[in-house]
Design a protein around this motif. Sequence first.
Motif, PDB file in Angstrom:
ATOM      1  N   ARG A   7       0.801  -1.222   0.000  1.00 28.14           N
ATOM      2  CA  ARG A   7       0.000   0.000   0.000  1.00 28.14           C
ATOM      3  C   ARG A   7       0.837   1.277   0.000  1.00 28.14           C
ATOM      4  O   ARG A   7       0.614   2.175  -0.809  1.00 28.14           O
ATOM      5  CB  ARG A   7      -0.944  -0.015   1.199  1.00 28.14           C
ATOM      6  CG  ARG A   7      -1.851   1.174   1.258  1.00 28.14           C
ATOM      7  CD  ARG A   7      -2.849   1.016   2.380  1.00 28.14           C
ATOM      8  NE  ARG A   7      -3.388   2.301   2.739  1.00 28.14           N
ATOM      9  CZ  ARG A   7      -3.859   2.593   3.914  1.00 28.14           C
ATOM     10  NH1 ARG A   7      -3.882   1.685   4.869  1.00 28.14           N
ATOM     11  NH2 ARG A   7      -4.335   3.783   4.161  1.00 28.14           N
ATOM     12  N   GLY A   8       1.807   1.398   0.880  1.00 29.57           N
ATOM     13  CA  GLY A   8       2.613   2.616   0.964  1.00 29.57           C
ATOM     14  C   GLY A   8       3.327   2.942  -0.333  1.00 29.57           C
ATOM     15  O   GLY A   8       3.161   4.045  -0.892  1.00 29.57           O
ATOM     16  N   PRO A   9       4.141   2.007  -0.857  1.00 29.95           N
ATOM     17  CA  PRO A   9       4.820   2.282  -2.120  1.00 29.95           C
ATOM     18  C   PRO A   9       3.857   2.512  -3.291  1.00 29.95           C
ATOM     19  O   PRO A   9       4.119   3.333  -4.163  1.00 29.95           O
ATOM     20  CB  PRO A   9       5.668   1.029  -2.355  1.00 29.95           C
ATOM     21  CG  PRO A   9       5.852   0.433  -1.002  1.00 29.95           C
ATOM     22  CD  PRO A   9       4.600   0.761  -0.241  1.00 29.95           C
ATOM     23  N   LEU A  10       2.748   1.778  -3.278  1.00 25.37           N
ATOM     24  CA  LEU A  10       1.766   1.947  -4.350  1.00 25.37           C
ATOM     25  C   LEU A  10       1.134   3.335  -4.292  1.00 25.37           C
ATOM     26  O   LEU A  10       0.994   4.014  -5.317  1.00 25.37           O
ATOM     27  CB  LEU A  10       0.694   0.857  -4.262  1.00 25.37           C
ATOM     28  CG  LEU A  10      -0.310   0.775  -5.404  1.00 25.37           C
ATOM     29  CD1 LEU A  10       0.385   0.648  -6.751  1.00 25.37           C
ATOM     30  CD2 LEU A  10      -1.248  -0.402  -5.184  1.00 25.37           C
ATOM     31  N   GLU A  11       0.771   3.792  -3.107  1.00 28.05           N
ATOM     32  CA  GLU A  11       0.223   5.147  -2.954  1.00 28.05           C
ATOM     33  C   GLU A  11       1.237   6.193  -3.415  1.00 28.05           C
ATOM     34  O   GLU A  11       0.873   7.157  -4.077  1.00 28.05           O
ATOM     35  CB  GLU A  11      -0.189   5.417  -1.508  1.00 28.05           C
ATOM     36  CG  GLU A  11      -1.464   4.733  -1.100  1.00 28.05           C
ATOM     37  CD  GLU A  11      -1.837   4.977   0.359  1.00 28.05           C
ATOM     38  OE1 GLU A  11      -0.984   5.436   1.150  1.00 28.05           O
ATOM     39  OE2 GLU A  11      -2.999   4.687   0.706  1.00 28.05           O
ATOM     40  N   GLN A  12       2.510   5.982  -3.084  1.00 26.57           N
ATOM     41  CA  GLN A  12       3.546   6.931  -3.506  1.00 26.57           C
ATOM     42  C   GLN A  12       3.673   6.964  -5.024  1.00 26.57           C
ATOM     43  O   GLN A  12       3.787   8.033  -5.625  1.00 26.57           O
ATOM     44  CB  GLN A  12       4.887   6.566  -2.873  1.00 26.57           C
ATOM     45  CG  GLN A  12       4.950   6.838  -1.393  1.00 26.57           C
ATOM     46  CD  GLN A  12       6.251   6.348  -0.769  1.00 26.57           C
ATOM     47  OE1 GLN A  12       7.076   5.715  -1.426  1.00 26.57           O
ATOM     48  NE2 GLN A  12       6.433   6.651   0.508  1.00 26.57           N
ATOM     49  N   GLN A  13       3.654   5.788  -5.640  1.00 28.54           N
ATOM     50  CA  GLN A  13       3.769   5.727  -7.095  1.00 28.54           C
ATOM     51  C   GLN A  13       2.567   6.380  -7.772  1.00 28.54           C
ATOM     52  O   GLN A  13       2.727   7.145  -8.732  1.00 28.54           O
ATOM     53  CB  GLN A  13       3.898   4.272  -7.548  1.00 28.54           C
ATOM     54  CG  GLN A  13       4.117   4.141  -9.035  1.00 28.54           C
ATOM     55  CD  GLN A  13       4.312   2.708  -9.484  1.00 28.54           C
ATOM     56  OE1 GLN A  13       4.073   1.768  -8.729  1.00 28.54           O
ATOM     57  NE2 GLN A  13       4.742   2.523 -10.702  1.00 28.54           N
ATOM     58  N   LEU A  14       1.373   6.088  -7.286  1.00 26.70           N
ATOM     59  CA  LEU A  14       0.168   6.680  -7.865  1.00 26.70           C
ATOM     60  C   LEU A  14       0.146   8.192  -7.671  1.00 26.70           C
ATOM     61  O   LEU A  14      -0.206   8.941  -8.584  1.00 26.70           O
ATOM     62  CB  LEU A  14      -1.079   6.040  -7.250  1.00 26.70           C
ATOM     63  CG  LEU A  14      -1.312   4.570  -7.607  1.00 26.70           C
ATOM     64  CD1 LEU A  14      -2.408   3.982  -6.734  1.00 26.70           C
ATOM     65  CD2 LEU A  14      -1.644   4.415  -9.075  1.00 26.70           C
ATOM     66  N   THR A  15       0.525   8.634  -6.479  1.00 24.39           N
ATOM     67  CA  THR A  15       0.556  10.071  -6.195  1.00 24.39           C
ATOM     68  C   THR A  15       1.563  10.766  -7.096  1.00 24.39           C
ATOM     69  O   THR A  15       1.277  11.825  -7.670  1.00 24.39           O
ATOM     70  CB  THR A  15       0.870  10.327  -4.709  1.00 24.39           C
ATOM     71  OG1 THR A  15      -0.198   9.790  -3.924  1.00 24.39           O
ATOM     72  CG2 THR A  15       1.015  11.810  -4.419  1.00 24.39           C
ATOM     73  N   SER A  16       2.744  10.196  -7.237  1.00 24.78           N
ATOM     74  CA  SER A  16       3.780  10.782  -8.082  1.00 24.78           C
ATOM     75  C   SER A  16       3.314  10.889  -9.534  1.00 24.78           C
ATOM     76  O   SER A  16       3.495  11.927 -10.183  1.00 24.78           O
ATOM     77  CB  SER A  16       5.055   9.937  -7.996  1.00 24.78           C
ATOM     78  OG  SER A  16       6.046  10.449  -8.845  1.00 24.78           O
ATOM     79  N   ALA A  17       2.706   9.831 -10.038  1.00 25.49           N
ATOM     80  CA  ALA A  17       2.208   9.847 -11.417  1.00 25.49           C
ATOM     81  C   ALA A  17       1.106  10.884 -11.586  1.00 25.49           C
ATOM     82  O   ALA A  17       1.061  11.607 -12.592  1.00 25.49           O
ATOM     83  CB  ALA A  17       1.703   8.460 -11.819  1.00 25.49           C
ATOM     84  N   MET A  18       0.215  11.003 -10.600  1.00 24.20           N
ATOM     85  CA  MET A  18      -0.866  11.975 -10.708  1.00 24.20           C
ATOM     86  C   MET A  18      -0.337  13.406 -10.587  1.00 24.20           C
ATOM     87  O   MET A  18      -0.815  14.311 -11.279  1.00 24.20           O
ATOM     88  CB  MET A  18      -1.959  11.720  -9.670  1.00 24.20           C
ATOM     89  CG  MET A  18      -3.156  12.649  -9.860  1.00 24.20           C
ATOM     90  SD  MET A  18      -4.596  12.154  -8.919  1.00 24.20           S
ATOM     91  CE  MET A  18      -5.313  10.994 -10.063  1.00 24.20           C
ATOM     92  N   GLN A  19       0.650  13.627  -9.742  1.00 23.91           N
ATOM     93  CA  GLN A  19       1.239  14.962  -9.627  1.00 23.91           C
ATOM     94  C   GLN A  19       1.929  15.362 -10.923  1.00 23.91           C
ATOM     95  O   GLN A  19       1.783  16.496 -11.387  1.00 23.91           O
ATOM     96  CB  GLN A  19       2.200  15.021  -8.451  1.00 23.91           C
ATOM     97  CG  GLN A  19       1.491  15.030  -7.116  1.00 23.91           C
ATOM     98  CD  GLN A  19       2.435  14.964  -5.927  1.00 23.91           C
ATOM     99  OE1 GLN A  19       3.618  14.675  -6.051  1.00 23.91           O
ATOM    100  NE2 GLN A  19       1.888  15.213  -4.746  1.00 23.91           N
ATOM    101  N   ALA A  20       2.664  14.436 -11.533  1.00 30.23           N
ATOM    102  CA  ALA A  20       3.323  14.719 -12.812  1.00 30.23           C
ATOM    103  C   ALA A  20       2.279  15.009 -13.892  1.00 30.23           C
ATOM    104  O   ALA A  20       2.444  15.943 -14.694  1.00 30.23           O
ATOM    105  CB  ALA A  20       4.209  13.550 -13.224  1.00 30.23           C
ATOM    106  N   ALA A  21       1.207  14.241 -13.904  1.00 30.09           N
ATOM    107  CA  ALA A  21       0.132  14.451 -14.875  1.00 30.09           C
ATOM    108  C   ALA A  21      -0.535  15.804 -14.657  1.00 30.09           C
ATOM    109  O   ALA A  21      -0.812  16.529 -15.620  1.00 30.09           O
ATOM    110  CB  ALA A  21      -0.900  13.329 -14.770  1.00 30.09           C
ATOM    111  N   THR A  22      -0.773  16.152 -13.404  1.00 32.14           N
ATOM    112  CA  THR A  22      -1.399  17.432 -13.077  1.00 32.14           C
ATOM    113  C   THR A  22      -0.517  18.589 -13.534  1.00 32.14           C
ATOM    114  O   THR A  22      -1.012  19.566 -14.119  1.00 32.14           O
ATOM    115  CB  THR A  22      -1.671  17.521 -11.564  1.00 32.14           C
ATOM    116  OG1 THR A  22      -2.580  16.470 -11.210  1.00 32.14           O
ATOM    117  CG2 THR A  22      -2.278  18.849 -11.179  1.00 32.14           C
ATOM    118  N   ASP A  23       0.782  18.483 -13.297  1.00 30.03           N
ATOM    119  CA  ASP A  23       1.713  19.526 -13.736  1.00 30.03           C
ATOM    120  C   ASP A  23       1.675  19.679 -15.255  1.00 30.03           C
ATOM    121  O   ASP A  23       1.605  20.790 -15.781  1.00 30.03           O
ATOM    122  CB  ASP A  23       3.137  19.215 -13.282  1.00 30.03           C
ATOM    123  CG  ASP A  23       3.332  19.381 -11.785  1.00 30.03           C
ATOM    124  OD1 ASP A  23       2.470  19.989 -11.117  1.00 30.03           O
ATOM    125  OD2 ASP A  23       4.359  18.892 -11.281  1.00 30.03           O
TER     126      ASP A  23
END
Length: 89
Positions: free
Chosen positions: A21-37
Amino acid sequence: MVEPHVTLDPNSLSPVEEKLRGPLEQQLTSAMQAATDKVSHEYAGEPVDTVATEILDETKAGLHHDIADGFVPDQRELRRVAEAIVREG
């Protein structure tokens, strides 16, 4: 600028997913932040629904296909991020 954060519901995870869960949340968050930018920088007056779709598409493009296939974000959170981009655009 809005900073999206992905939090997985532990009640909907399998035992293996819970362990990751922790690493998966980090990966998803990172991908969504990059997409948002990216979507924010390329914003050219599109409506909120279009921006939300672009964020989701870009997020999934930044993930391994197995993870992308299973990723279903909270639609209210996705819309909130899209609305912030439109508002700031």
